[in-house]
Design a protein around this motif. Sequence first.
Motif, PDB file in Angstrom:
ATOM      1  N   LYS A  94      -8.123  -0.768  16.437  1.00 57.93           N
ATOM      2  CA  LYS A  94      -8.961  -0.457  15.270  1.00 57.93           C
ATOM      3  C   LYS A  94      -8.838   1.006  14.877  1.00 57.93           C
ATOM      4  O   LYS A  94      -8.827   1.342  13.680  1.00 57.93           O
ATOM      5  CB  LYS A  94     -10.425  -0.799  15.553  1.00 57.93           C
ATOM      6  CG  LYS A  94     -11.351  -0.586  14.362  1.00 57.93           C
ATOM      7  CD  LYS A  94     -12.768  -1.008  14.690  1.00 57.93           C
ATOM      8  CE  LYS A  94     -13.677  -0.862  13.472  1.00 57.93           C
ATOM      9  NZ  LYS A  94     -13.766   0.514  12.977  1.00 57.93           N
ATOM     10  N   SER A  95      -8.713   1.881  15.876  1.00 57.05           N
ATOM     11  CA  SER A  95      -8.596   3.306  15.559  1.00 57.05           C
ATOM     12  C   SER A  95      -7.278   3.615  14.851  1.00 57.05           C
ATOM     13  O   SER A  95      -7.202   4.573  14.069  1.00 57.05           O
ATOM     14  CB  SER A  95      -8.712   4.146  16.837  1.00 57.05           C
ATOM     15  OG  SER A  95      -7.617   3.900  17.707  1.00 57.05           O
ATOM     16  N   ASN A  97      -5.797   1.588  12.636  1.00 55.51           N
ATOM     17  CA  ASN A  97      -6.053   1.239  11.241  1.00 55.51           C
ATOM     18  C   ASN A  97      -6.969   2.245  10.563  1.00 55.51           C
ATOM     19  O   ASN A  97      -6.746   2.636   9.413  1.00 55.51           O
ATOM     20  CB  ASN A  97      -6.671  -0.158  11.152  1.00 55.51           C
ATOM     21  CG  ASN A  97      -5.656  -1.269  11.330  1.00 55.51           C
ATOM     22  OD1 ASN A  97      -4.476  -1.098  11.047  1.00 55.51           O
ATOM     23  ND2 ASN A  97      -6.104  -2.414  11.805  1.00 55.51           N
ATOM     24  N   ASP A  98      -8.000   2.669  11.276  1.00 53.84           N
ATOM     25  CA  ASP A  98      -8.971   3.600  10.692  1.00 53.84           C
ATOM     26  C   ASP A  98      -8.363   4.967  10.439  1.00 53.84           C
ATOM     27  O   ASP A  98      -8.677   5.627   9.443  1.00 53.84           O
ATOM     28  CB  ASP A  98     -10.191   3.737  11.606  1.00 53.84           C
ATOM     29  CG  ASP A  98     -11.018   2.462  11.683  1.00 53.84           C
ATOM     30  OD1 ASP A  98     -10.819   1.580  10.815  1.00 53.84           O
ATOM     31  OD2 ASP A  98     -11.845   2.334  12.602  1.00 53.84           O
ATOM     32  N   HIS A 102      -3.840   0.588   7.263  1.00 56.30           N
ATOM     33  CA  HIS A 102      -3.407  -0.753   7.675  1.00 56.30           C
ATOM     34  C   HIS A 102      -1.890  -0.921   7.630  1.00 56.30           C
ATOM     35  O   HIS A 102      -1.337  -1.745   8.362  1.00 56.30           O
ATOM     36  CB  HIS A 102      -4.084  -1.799   6.792  1.00 56.30           C
ATOM     37  CG  HIS A 102      -5.544  -1.957   7.077  1.00 56.30           C
ATOM     38  ND1 HIS A 102      -6.026  -2.747   8.092  1.00 56.30           N
ATOM     39  CD2 HIS A 102      -6.638  -1.397   6.496  1.00 56.30           C
ATOM     40  CE1 HIS A 102      -7.344  -2.693   8.127  1.00 56.30           C
ATOM     41  NE2 HIS A 102      -7.744  -1.873   7.158  1.00 56.30           N
TER      42      HIS A 102
END
Length: 248
Positions: A94-95, A97-98, A102
Amino acid sequence: MTDRSADVPAELRLDAALQLLGRSGVALPSGGDPRDPQWLQQVIDGLIEVSSRDALTGLANRRQFELALEREADRVARAGEPALLLLLDLDHFKSINDTHGHAAGDLVLQAVAQALLDCVRPMDTVARYGGEEFAVILPNCPPAFGATVAERVRRRIESRPVPISNSLALKVTASVGGAFAPPWVRSSASLWIERADRQLYEAKAAGRNRACLETTATTEVSAEEKGLLFGLSAPMPLDEPAQHFPKP
């Protein structure tokens, strides 16, 4: 000889199917005639291939993985040969993507998929299980080799930084959980996934970027599998999807 082309409708609504195949890189002979059974079979085969693959990574998708796992569980029950299931979850995805977007996350998923394909055998099944999770089915993999195989997969991912720009490459790690299907036992795919998922949770809880495998003694026969084997009357929740443990 009977002309089978006469049994094929002269006009079929194939435009959407052909467009999908073209975008997926499936090549078909030009000028195909829907009345030609061979050409129509190529269209059908292409659609089956597209429907069984993950669009981003090219790996088997979850539907195809579950079918392959059911077949392997049945084979282990009939032949008694060992088989290993590995579940992998990318750490801190997730990090990525953040922080990097993406598009960078997609590059990471594609690179991990290739790394997995590079370190397994042609007979093995590699799938994108969902999101940043992957799965590998390894037929005829003895328990004595399980830890070595799982560690090789983990190290292959860790050793390949993923370039996302000319000046930046991301180091990616994965946590791995594995379980063997008990030989000569009529088990189920959902129980097998549940066992591997439990080991994946252990790998996450222990600090990530490691592999945890169920011990051979534990994989012999579970209570649920005894029910399948001996026909116990107690209800077994075999039709319910495997529950994923929350990740710390």
